[in-house]
Design a protein around this motif. Structure first.
Motif, PDB file in Angstrom:
ATOM      1  N   SER A  26       0.851  -1.278   0.188  1.00  0.00           N
ATOM      2  CA  SER A  26       0.021  -0.217   0.220  1.00  0.00           C
ATOM      3  C   SER A  26       0.541   1.277  -0.274  1.00  0.00           C
ATOM      4  O   SER A  26       1.925   1.196  -0.147  1.00  0.00           O
ATOM      5  CB  SER A  26      -0.936  -0.052   1.248  1.00  0.00           C
ATOM      6  N   ARG A  80      -5.426   2.998 -14.224  1.00  0.00           N
ATOM      7  CA  ARG A  80      -4.502   3.070 -13.217  1.00  0.00           C
ATOM      8  C   ARG A  80      -3.995   4.389 -12.615  1.00  0.00           C
ATOM      9  O   ARG A  80      -4.953   5.622 -13.676  1.00  0.00           O
ATOM     10  CB  ARG A  80      -2.759   2.727 -13.267  1.00  0.00           C
ATOM     11  N   VAL A 104      -6.919  11.266  -4.888  1.00  0.00           N
ATOM     12  CA  VAL A 104      -6.281  10.252  -4.286  1.00  0.00           C
ATOM     13  C   VAL A 104      -5.723   9.863  -3.685  1.00  0.00           C
ATOM     14  O   VAL A 104      -4.659  10.723  -3.295  1.00  0.00           O
ATOM     15  CB  VAL A 104      -6.247   9.274  -5.470  1.00  0.00           C
ATOM     16  N   LEU A 107      -3.393   4.039  -1.910  1.00  0.00           N
ATOM     17  CA  LEU A 107      -3.362   3.316  -2.927  1.00  0.00           C
ATOM     18  C   LEU A 107      -3.178   1.348  -2.143  1.00  0.00           C
ATOM     19  O   LEU A 107      -2.154   1.449  -1.483  1.00  0.00           O
ATOM     20  CB  LEU A 107      -2.798   3.284  -3.704  1.00  0.00           C
ATOM     21  N   MET A 112      -8.663   1.715  -3.429  1.00  0.00           N
ATOM     22  CA  MET A 112      -8.071   3.317  -3.381  1.00  0.00           C
ATOM     23  C   MET A 112      -9.111   3.959  -1.833  1.00  0.00           C
ATOM     24  O   MET A 112     -10.067   3.911  -2.132  1.00  0.00           O
ATOM     25  CB  MET A 112      -7.827   3.880  -4.615  1.00  0.00           C
TER      26      MET A 112
END
Length: 129
Positions: A26, A80, A104, A107, A112
């Protein structure tokens, strides 16, 4: 036994137990950065008014250029993302409102974390990140 106790006391003195456990696979932004993004979203929402929203009619767009929300799960599965990417929710199912925008901030291998610009009922605090 004495060595283990020494290591445990060292961990305790350094505050290692207070660290959040995360997967090796992550990646996420720092808590301070996430707070800044949340603050920016709050500021945007404070200054937003219904009068500023305009209707737009878009003409001459080919049918294949428009993404139908129910097709999003099939057409966008190879997409992606990177930390800090600006995203828009295009799927019409799930807890996030359609067309909500966000950033974002984390991840994982199959998911996400996104800080959305608008609050909604099924949203979470991302574990107080």
């Amino acid at each position: 036994d004495a060595g283990v106790k020494e290591v445990k006391s060292w961990f305790k003195s350094k505050g290692v137990r207070d660290l959040e456990p995360v997967s090796l696979f992550s990646d996420s932004l720092a808590k301070s950065t996430v707070k800044e993004i949340e603050q920016a979203a709050d500021d945007i929402n404070k200054n937003r008014s219904k009068a500023g929203i305009k209707k737009a009619i878009v003409k001459n767009i080919p049918r294949h250029a428009v993404l139908k929300p129910s097709h999003a799960i099939y057409q966008l599965q190879n997409q992606r993302f990177a930390l800090g990417d600006r995203v828009t929710m295009v799927q019409d199912s799930g807890g996030v409102p359609l067309s909500a925008k966000g950033v974002v901030v984390g991840l994982n291998t199959k998911s996400m974390d996104v800080v959305w610009d608008v609050p909604f009922m099924s949203g979470t605090t991302l574990g107080d990140k």
